[in-house]
Write an enzyme that holds these catalytic residues in place. Structure first.
Site, PDB file in Angstrom:
ATOM      1  N   GLY A 213       9.759  51.747  38.189  1.00 30.24           N
ATOM      2  CA  GLY A 213       8.696  52.284  37.352  1.00 30.24           C
ATOM      3  C   GLY A 213       7.981  53.521  37.847  1.00 30.24           C
ATOM      4  O   GLY A 213       7.155  54.084  37.117  1.00 30.24           O
TER       5      GLY A 213
ATOM      6  N   GLU B  19      12.926  48.656  42.857  1.00 26.09           N
ATOM      7  CA  GLU B  19      14.010  48.890  41.897  1.00 26.09           C
ATOM      8  C   GLU B  19      13.835  50.232  41.181  1.00 26.09           C
ATOM      9  O   GLU B  19      13.740  50.283  39.960  1.00 26.09           O
ATOM     10  CB  GLU B  19      14.034  47.764  40.849  1.00 26.09           C
ATOM     11  CG  GLU B  19      14.176  46.377  41.407  1.00 26.09           C
ATOM     12  CD  GLU B  19      13.902  45.292  40.360  1.00 26.09           C
ATOM     13  OE1 GLU B  19      13.627  45.619  39.185  1.00 26.09           O
ATOM     14  OE2 GLU B  19      13.955  44.114  40.724  1.00 26.09           O
ATOM     15  N   PRO B  20      13.804  51.323  41.908  1.00 23.88           N
ATOM     16  CA  PRO B  20      13.570  52.606  41.245  1.00 23.88           C
ATOM     17  C   PRO B  20      14.834  53.129  40.570  1.00 23.88           C
ATOM     18  O   PRO B  20      15.925  53.043  41.121  1.00 23.88           O
ATOM     19  CB  PRO B  20      13.210  53.522  42.422  1.00 23.88           C
ATOM     20  CG  PRO B  20      14.028  52.967  43.543  1.00 23.88           C
ATOM     21  CD  PRO B  20      14.054  51.476  43.349  1.00 23.88           C
TER      22      PRO B  20
ATOM     23  N   TYR C 142      11.176  58.256  22.660  1.00 23.55           N
ATOM     24  CA  TYR C 142       9.908  57.968  23.362  1.00 23.55           C
ATOM     25  C   TYR C 142       8.941  59.144  23.303  1.00 23.55           C
ATOM     26  O   TYR C 142       8.025  59.204  24.116  1.00 23.55           O
ATOM     27  CB  TYR C 142      10.138  57.664  24.851  1.00 23.55           C
ATOM     28  CG  TYR C 142      11.321  56.813  25.174  1.00 23.55           C
ATOM     29  CD1 TYR C 142      11.293  55.448  24.940  1.00 23.55           C
ATOM     30  CD2 TYR C 142      12.468  57.366  25.727  1.00 23.55           C
ATOM     31  CE1 TYR C 142      12.380  54.656  25.259  1.00 23.55           C
ATOM     32  CE2 TYR C 142      13.554  56.579  26.041  1.00 23.55           C
ATOM     33  CZ  TYR C 142      13.510  55.218  25.799  1.00 23.55           C
ATOM     34  OH  TYR C 142      14.592  54.445  26.116  1.00 23.55           O
TER      35      TYR C 142
ATOM     36  N   CYS D  44      22.571  65.272  12.036  1.00 27.83           N
ATOM     37  CA  CYS D  44      21.964  65.277  10.700  1.00 27.83           C
ATOM     38  C   CYS D  44      20.803  64.304  10.623  1.00 27.83           C
ATOM     39  O   CYS D  44      20.857  63.303   9.904  1.00 27.83           O
ATOM     40  CB  CYS D  44      23.039  64.957   9.668  1.00 27.83           C
ATOM     41  SG  CYS D  44      24.378  66.133   9.772  1.00 27.83           S
ATOM     42  N   GLU D  45      19.797  64.546  11.414  1.00 26.15           N
ATOM     43  CA  GLU D  45      18.575  63.744  11.408  1.00 26.15           C
ATOM     44  C   GLU D  45      17.410  64.656  11.763  1.00 26.15           C
ATOM     45  O   GLU D  45      17.523  65.489  12.668  1.00 26.15           O
ATOM     46  CB  GLU D  45      18.632  62.636  12.476  1.00 26.15           C
ATOM     47  CG  GLU D  45      19.754  61.658  12.263  1.00 26.15           C
ATOM     48  CD  GLU D  45      19.373  60.235  12.627  1.00 26.15           C
ATOM     49  OE1 GLU D  45      18.174  59.913  12.707  1.00 26.15           O
ATOM     50  OE2 GLU D  45      20.308  59.452  12.795  1.00 26.15           O
TER      51      GLU D  45
ATOM     52  N   TYR E 220      18.328  58.271  32.421  1.00 27.23           N
ATOM     53  CA  TYR E 220      18.271  57.902  31.004  1.00 27.23           C
ATOM     54  C   TYR E 220      18.692  59.055  30.092  1.00 27.23           C
ATOM     55  O   TYR E 220      18.174  59.214  28.990  1.00 27.23           O
ATOM     56  CB  TYR E 220      16.865  57.367  30.643  1.00 27.23           C
ATOM     57  CG  TYR E 220      16.414  56.262  31.566  1.00 27.23           C
ATOM     58  CD1 TYR E 220      17.070  55.033  31.563  1.00 27.23           C
ATOM     59  CD2 TYR E 220      15.383  56.449  32.489  1.00 27.23           C
ATOM     60  CE1 TYR E 220      16.693  54.013  32.435  1.00 27.23           C
ATOM     61  CE2 TYR E 220      14.998  55.439  33.366  1.00 27.23           C
ATOM     62  CZ  TYR E 220      15.657  54.226  33.334  1.00 27.23           C
ATOM     63  OH  TYR E 220      15.292  53.224  34.204  1.00 27.23           O
TER      64      TYR E 220
ATOM     65  N   ARG F 298      15.704  60.927  24.711  1.00 24.31           N
ATOM     66  CA  ARG F 298      14.333  60.636  25.120  1.00 24.31           C
ATOM     67  C   ARG F 298      13.252  61.271  24.238  1.00 24.31           C
ATOM     68  O   ARG F 298      12.278  60.605  23.895  1.00 24.31           O
ATOM     69  CB  ARG F 298      14.110  61.000  26.597  1.00 24.31           C
ATOM     70  CG  ARG F 298      15.072  60.266  27.566  1.00 24.31           C
ATOM     71  CD  ARG F 298      14.624  60.287  28.993  1.00 24.31           C
ATOM     72  NE  ARG F 298      13.392  59.567  29.172  1.00 24.31           N
ATOM     73  CZ  ARG F 298      12.202  60.096  29.139  1.00 24.31           C
ATOM     74  NH1 ARG F 298      12.063  61.400  29.063  1.00 24.31           N
ATOM     75  NH2 ARG F 298      11.129  59.361  29.231  1.00 24.31           N
TER      76      ARG F 298
HETATM   77  N1  LLP Z   1      13.774  47.173  37.054  1.00 21.99           N
HETATM   78  C1  LLP Z   1      13.814  46.652  35.812  1.00 21.99           C
HETATM   79  C2  LLP Z   1      13.827  45.208  35.661  1.00 21.99           C
HETATM   80  C3  LLP Z   1      13.834  47.516  34.703  1.00 21.99           C
HETATM   81  O1  LLP Z   1      13.845  47.005  33.476  1.00 21.99           O
HETATM   82  C4  LLP Z   1      13.833  48.910  34.897  1.00 21.99           C
HETATM   83  C5  LLP Z   1      13.872  49.845  33.762  1.00 21.99           C
HETATM   84  C6  LLP Z   1      13.824  49.397  36.214  1.00 21.99           C
HETATM   85  C7  LLP Z   1      13.786  48.498  37.273  1.00 21.99           C
HETATM   86  C8  LLP Z   1      13.859  50.865  36.526  1.00 21.99           C
HETATM   87  O2  LLP Z   1      12.724  51.514  36.044  1.00 21.99           O
HETATM   88  P1  LLP Z   1      12.439  53.041  36.473  1.00 21.99           P
HETATM   89  O3  LLP Z   1      12.207  53.061  37.956  1.00 21.99           O
HETATM   90  O4  LLP Z   1      13.609  53.848  36.090  1.00 21.99           O
HETATM   91  O5  LLP Z   1      11.222  53.414  35.703  1.00 21.99           O
HETATM   92  N2  LLP Z   1      15.117  54.662  28.780  1.00 21.99           N
HETATM   93  C9  LLP Z   1      13.715  54.718  29.114  1.00 21.99           C
HETATM   94  C10 LLP Z   1      13.396  53.911  30.347  1.00 21.99           C
HETATM   95  C11 LLP Z   1      13.789  52.457  30.222  1.00 21.99           C
HETATM   96  C12 LLP Z   1      13.504  51.659  31.467  1.00 21.99           C
HETATM   97  C13 LLP Z   1      14.112  50.302  31.378  1.00 21.99           C
HETATM   98  N3  LLP Z   1      13.918  49.477  32.536  1.00 21.99           N
HETATM   99  C14 LLP Z   1      13.323  56.182  29.282  1.00 21.99           C
HETATM  100  O6  LLP Z   1      14.147  57.059  29.143  1.00 21.99           O
HETATM  101  O7  LLP Z   1      12.152  56.473  29.518  1.00 21.99           O
END
Ligand code: LLP
Length: 430
Positions: A238, A288-289, A331, A359-360, A388, A327
């Site tokens: 996150g 979990e980055p 989002y 086409c959107e 992503y 994205r």
């Molecule tokens: N751990 C779990 C359980 C998760 O669901 C996620 C992301 C992560 C770790 C990694 O999160 P990060 O460090 O990347 O923020 N597609 C969206 C983001 C979806 C994230 C889903 N889960 C975007 O482009 O913003």
């Protein structure tokens, strides 16, 4: 930091010219910096060096085999969310014993695959899932290592589609129900209660929600350690990155000139804020980055096809779009857009919509944004597209998927070939 800079008037990834890459491999094209990925992994790893920990890269952010191989070489663990991601880790030479498996909808086949491969832990999202894993493990005559995912009901203050830690989100088990879940699971014979996991959301730019969640859940982790001997506490991913202004922020000392409150969430700030709460637990801490490792390490290169001036707007039509970087459409995500040829300091700036061929109406990279002027034939870079981006790309409107390049110093390697029309239809039957 990242490794995209103008060099002699042209945007480079490390020491490689992006326009040379576009000439050689065509556009649209994803290009990643190996140096940035390594740097981000190391920064986070070092920031947590004071506690027993493991950085488990969230594969979903960018799952190209060569990117995964790079992280295998760094000693990374992996957070996976499907059988397909586990398959990729094995192909990249990764160790299943360094994998945790998250997600609310694991199938029997995926659970069997994870158990066969002896992964570190399955992160379980409901009591129903725990009962099912117990059953499958029993049939296989194995013990399944699991952790429950707790939903701490904390507001991550991020986009609603990527906020996961509130009770109304589908993820994890409610904070108030979690003790009961462990109690009941402890009676299931084929489960080993190995840890506790949480993840409150993605693209968090302030540290406070992380601190709030860790402070709320740490006493639970301590209790579970004493009651069931759990070994790890995963605090999820996150960590947010800077999307605007991505290019400036990549310069090592640029942030020094910015006010304190606008500076990004650094690994050090994150670690300094949560370690005092985590350290006394004596548990292994998992991180979990995904985005933090890969986000600023990639760009999407696209060529401008047309300029279309209407009465209301100027549209720059480019050869990539929402099908290759969703994205902005999904989002309202912001990606800095820069011409690959460095604009003059006093060059023209225009207010434009940069749009793709799909086409959107939602197929845009930006709307009414003041950006350095570029013309048909010019190359642009969509910054911070390493996470992503390609993983969420589709062939919508039957556009073949882009190629991917991994740059390392002076070298650029094709790590995914551009799809052809034949590839597009290959799995289909007439
Ligand atoms: N751990 C779990 C359980 C998760 O669901 C996620 C992301 C992560 C770790 C990694 O999160 P990060 O460090 O990347 O923020 N597609 C969206 C983001 C979806 C994230 C889903 N889960 C975007 O482009 O913003």
């Amino acid at each position: 930091m990242h490794s995209f800079h103008y060099n002699d008037g042209s945007l480079h990834c490390e020491n490689v010219s992006l326009s040379a890459l576009a000439e050689k491999y065509g556009t649209p094209l994803y290009a990643y910096s190996a140096g940035t990925i390594r740097d981000h992994f190391q920064k986070l790893d070092q920031a947590f060096s004071g506690v027993d920990h493991e950085v488990a890269y969230a594969v979903k952010a960018n799952s190209n085999l060569s990117v995964l191989r790079l992280l295998v070489e760094m000693g990374s663990g992996f957070d996976i969310v499907s059988g397909g991601e586990l398959f990729r880790i094995l192909k990249a030479g990764g160790d299943p014993a360094k994998c945790t498996f998250a997600g609310v909808g694991k199938t029997r086949a995926e659970i069997e695959y994870a158990l066969e491969q002896k992964i570190y832990s399955i992160n379980v999202e409901s009591e129903e899932e725990a009962a099912f894993i117990n059953e499958v493990a029993g049939e296989m005559n194995v013990t399944a290592p699991i952790a429950f995912r707790v939903n701490p009901n904390v507001d991550a203050k991020t986009h609603k589609y990527i906020s996961t830690g509130k009770s109304e989100n589908k993820f994890g088990i409610d904070f108030d129900l979690i003790a009961g879940a462990y109690e009941r699971a402890s009676k299931l014979p084929n489960l080993q209660l190995k840890g506790l996991q949480m993840h409150i959301g993605s693209q968090l730019t302030a540290v406070d929600p992380f601190v709030e969640a860790v402070e709320k859940v740490a006493p639970l982790a301590a209790q579970l350690k004493s009651d069931y001997g759990i070994q790890f506490f995963s605090i999820g991913g996150g960590i947010g990155i800077v999307y605007d202004p991505a290019l400036e922020s990549g310069k090592a000392d640029w942030w020094e000139s910015q006010p304190e409150e606008s500076r990004p969430l650094t690994p050090q700030k994150y670690a300094d804020s949560v370690i005092p709460v985590l350290e006394p637990l004596g548990l292994k801490i998992l991180l979990e980055p995904g985005r933090f490792i890969a986000g600023n390490a990639g760009v999407l290169l696209s060529r401008c096809l047309y300029e279309k001036k209407g009465t209301a707007k100027t549209f720059k039509v480019v050869d990539s779009g929402m099908h290759q970087l969703i994205r902005p459409a999904l989002y309202e995500g912001y990606h800095e857009i820069v011409p690959v040829t460095e604009p003059a300091a006093d060059g023209t700036v225009e207010s434009v919509d940069v749009v793709g061929p799909i086409c959107e109406t939602g197929d845009f990279f930006c709307q009414n944004r003041e950006i350095a002027s570029f013309q048909p034939g010019d190359l642009i870079a969509l910054m911070s597209a390493g996470a992503y981006g390609m993983v969420m790309a589709s062939t919508y409107n039957s556009h073949p998927l882009p190629a991917e390049i991994l740059v390392d110093g002076d070298e650029a390697r094709l790590v995914r070939e551009r799809q052809t029309f034949e590839d597009l239809i290959a799995p289909e039957l007439l």
